[in-house]
Structure formats: structure tokens, C-alpha cells
Design a protein around this motif. Structure first.
Motif, PDB file in Angstrom:
ATOM      1  N   ASN A 164      25.098  17.821  15.892  1.00 11.22           N
ATOM      2  CA  ASN A 164      26.408  17.219  16.163  1.00 11.22           C
ATOM      3  C   ASN A 164      26.841  17.446  17.612  1.00 11.22           C
ATOM      4  O   ASN A 164      27.384  16.537  18.258  1.00 11.22           O
ATOM      5  CB  ASN A 164      27.460  17.780  15.202  1.00 11.22           C
ATOM      6  N   LYS A 208      27.269  14.464  20.322  1.00 10.73           N
ATOM      7  CA  LYS A 208      28.552  14.284  20.997  1.00 10.73           C
ATOM      8  C   LYS A 208      28.370  14.227  22.505  1.00 10.73           C
ATOM      9  O   LYS A 208      28.947  13.379  23.192  1.00 10.73           O
ATOM     10  CB  LYS A 208      29.498  15.426  20.623  1.00 10.73           C
ATOM     11  N   SER A 231      26.785  10.979  23.585  1.00  9.70           N
ATOM     12  CA  SER A 231      27.665   9.813  23.473  1.00  9.70           C
ATOM     13  C   SER A 231      28.625   9.697  24.648  1.00  9.70           C
ATOM     14  O   SER A 231      29.386   8.739  24.751  1.00  9.70           O
ATOM     15  CB  SER A 231      28.471   9.888  22.172  1.00  9.70           C
ATOM     16  N   HIS A 255      30.988  12.074  25.591  1.00 11.36           N
ATOM     17  CA  HIS A 255      32.268  12.771  25.493  1.00 11.36           C
ATOM     18  C   HIS A 255      32.368  13.949  26.450  1.00 11.36           C
ATOM     19  O   HIS A 255      33.433  14.372  26.822  1.00 11.36           O
ATOM     20  CB  HIS A 255      32.498  13.238  24.043  1.00 11.36           C
ATOM     21  N   TYR A 299      28.966  22.039  27.914  1.00 13.85           N
ATOM     22  CA  TYR A 299      29.699  22.896  26.998  1.00 13.85           C
ATOM     23  C   TYR A 299      29.409  24.331  27.414  1.00 13.85           C
ATOM     24  O   TYR A 299      28.259  24.691  27.674  1.00 13.85           O
ATOM     25  CB  TYR A 299      29.255  22.675  25.547  1.00 13.85           C
TER      26      TYR A 299
END
Length: 313
Positions: A298, A302, A305, A307, A311
């Protein structure tokens, strides 16, 4: 227009506008490449390349826009192939990994073995090189996933995520005077001949920055890209070594003293990278999860995509 023309244009740019080299890479003839590019230019009504005689000199302004569109088209063609492989081959195929020598030698063996256990029909190919070469392997779609410490986050074409932290360690022969010191300073290290990584590998930037910050001139006796080479020369008495901590895992010969250097050089972050916009097959997600418990499908989806580009660990 057709995909062959697009490939010829892309390869011409990759080969520094040398059509002879582009033709060799594509296993075709130089006149054929030249003719296909000219036919594409005529169909589009613009010159992709400025020429001097028959030689390509530079990419024109409209050519820059054409190249961006070709990049998108070829990326989606690659995605279509991977989608077909995903659903027709039932999780079989080849996972191509680009990485540095240190990652390949000390970090990847266990994740690769676990991936082969989970996906026995998947073959694994390792492409080893410098961090910049790792990035280029991914951008050129030679590899689907890359792992390195340096440089990957510098490329806009890549989506990168932090994988794990690590520190450098000092390795000393048994009986070396520094082995008896409880606390080793940067000044202590600078006074000794040092054996460590080539400037573009394995967090060397942090080492150089730390010395420069204190205005110290390190005595670099030998540079290498392989941790085992560094340790070999330390054992021969050529100097003290600075290596990645993971390179000492399983080194149980007992003839080297190891001291952590995180307090001096700080923590390094190994990163995993994918080409932006690429379609990732199930076993690519699985391999990333095996690399670090901080990574999951996930989170990666993310990031892919759009976004976020990063991180924190």
C-alpha cells in the motif's frame, strides 16, 4: 509512425547522438536508423534533431517535447507487457534488480532467497554498479527495482523510499593502538592511513563531509568499491578501515576489532527506487516488503501514484 521509430530516437539520445552506436545497440543498420528518424520527423512536420551534414548535433526545442511523449509511450508499452506477463504467466518471469556491490553481497541474499521460496517460478537477475549506474538501470528499464545509499533521490524519474538505516564502522587489526581506546575521535582516525570506499559508493559522502567540517585532511591509503577488499588490506596492515556495518555480519575470523562510527559520521539511509509510472508485478512488491518491514504494498502503491516522493523512516 511506429514503435521502431520511437526506439531509434530514444537510443540515439542515449548514445549521445551517435547513430552508429545506436544501431549497434538495436542490432540494426545505421542507415536504417537514420532513415526511420527522418521519416518520423517528416510525418510530425518538425525536426527532432539539428544536424551538421549527416551527423546529429543536438536535440531541437520541438524535439525535446517529442522525446517526452516518446518516453511516456514507451513506458506504457513496457507496462502493457508487464500486465500481460502478470496475468498470463501466473507469477513467473524475471525480477531484475539494480544495486551496489555492498547491498548485493551483504543485504540481498536473504530477501532473494525468501522471494525464490515464495515465487519459485521467478528468476532473479542482479545488475551491480555505482549508485548513479543503479539509477540509470532503472530509468532505462533494465531493472525494475534498485537499492543503494547514494544518489537515487536525486533523479526526478524515480520514486524512492527509505529502506533501512545503517552506520559506518571502524575495523582495526588486533593489537592496533586505537583498539585500546575507549573513545575514538575523528582526529584519531585522520592521523592514520585509511582504507575505505570509492567516493561514489556506500555513504562515502558522509565520511568526506565529516572531515571537511573539522578541516581535517584524511590520509586515504586505498579506495575500493568492495568491503571484502577493504578488510583484506586492513588485515595486511596497510591501514585502518571504514566500512558499512552490514559488511561485518558473519565475519567471525576474530582478527579484526570493530568500533561503531555513527556518532562521528551519522546514520546513512539505504533507499529503494522504482521508475516513476511503472507497473509493478506482484513479486516486485513482495521483494520490496522482504527488504524492509517499513515497506508494504500500500505504501509503495501510494508513492507510485504520485501522492508523495518520500516517506521518513
Amino acid at each position: 509512425m511506429n514503435l521502431h521509430q520511437f526506439r531509434f530516437v530514444q537510443e540515439a539520445v542515449r548514445r549521445n547522438l551517435n547513430l552508429t552506436e545506436a544501431a549497434k545497440a538495436l542490432h540494426t543498420s545505421q542507415p536504417g536508423v537514420s532513415k526511420a528518424i527522418i521519416e518520423l520527423e517528416e510525418e510530425l512536420g518538425v525536426e527532432i534533431f539539428a544536424r551538421h551534414g549527416k551527423r546529429l548535433k543536438r536535440v531541437t526545442e520541438p524535439g525535446q517535447h517529442v522525446l517526452k511523449s516518446i518516453e511516456l509511450i514507451m513506458r506504457e508499452v513496457g507496462n502493457l507487457k508487464r500486465i500481460g506477463e502478470q496475468f498470463s504467466a501466473q507469477d513467473s518471469g524475471t525480477l531484475s534488480i539494480a544495486t551496489t556491490h555492498t547491498q548485493a553481497r551483504y543485504v540481498l541474499p536473504v530477501p532473494v532467497a525468501k522471494l525464490r521460496e515464495a515465487y519459485p517460478k521467478v528468476n532473479v537477475t542482479l545488475h551491480q554498479g555505482s549508485p548513479d549506474q543503479v539509477a540509470r538501470y532503472i530509468i532505462d528499464e533494465v531493472a525494475e527495482i534498485g537499492i543503494a545509499t547514494e544518489s537515487l533521490s536525486d533523479y526526478q524519474e524515480l520514486v524512492t523510499l527509505p529502506c533501512y538505516e545503517w552506520q559506518h564502522v571502524l575495523v582495526l587489526p588486533q593489537g592496533h593502538p586505537l583498539a585500546k581506546k575507549e573513545r575514538i575521535s575523528l582526529e584519531d582516525i585522520a592521523a592514520e592511513p585509511i582504507i575505505t570506499y570509492h567516493p561514489s559508493f556506500t555513504g562515502r559522502t558522509r565520511i568526506d563531509t565529516a572531515f571537511a567540517h573539522k578541516k581535517l585532511e584524511p590520509r586515504i591509503a586505498l579506495e575500493a568499491i568492495d568491503s571484502d577488499v577493504i578488510k583484506t588490506y586492513v588485515r595486511l596492515g596497510l591501514g585502518i578501515g571504514i566500512v558499512a556495518e552490514m559488511s561485518m555480519q558473519g565475519d567471525d575470523k576474530g582478527d579484526l576489532v570493530v568500533r561503531p562510527l555513527g556518532a562521528i559520521f551519522g546514520q546513512n539511509v539505504a533507499r529503494v527506487a522504482f521508475k516513476r509510472g511503472a507497473y509493478l508485478r506482484n513479486f516486485v512488491f513482495k521483494f520490496a516488503e522482504l527488504l524492509s518491514d517499513r515497506l508494504d504494498r500500500n505504501l509503495i502503491a501510494k508513492a507510485m501514484s504520485g501522492h508523495s516522493n518520500d516517506y521518513g523512516i
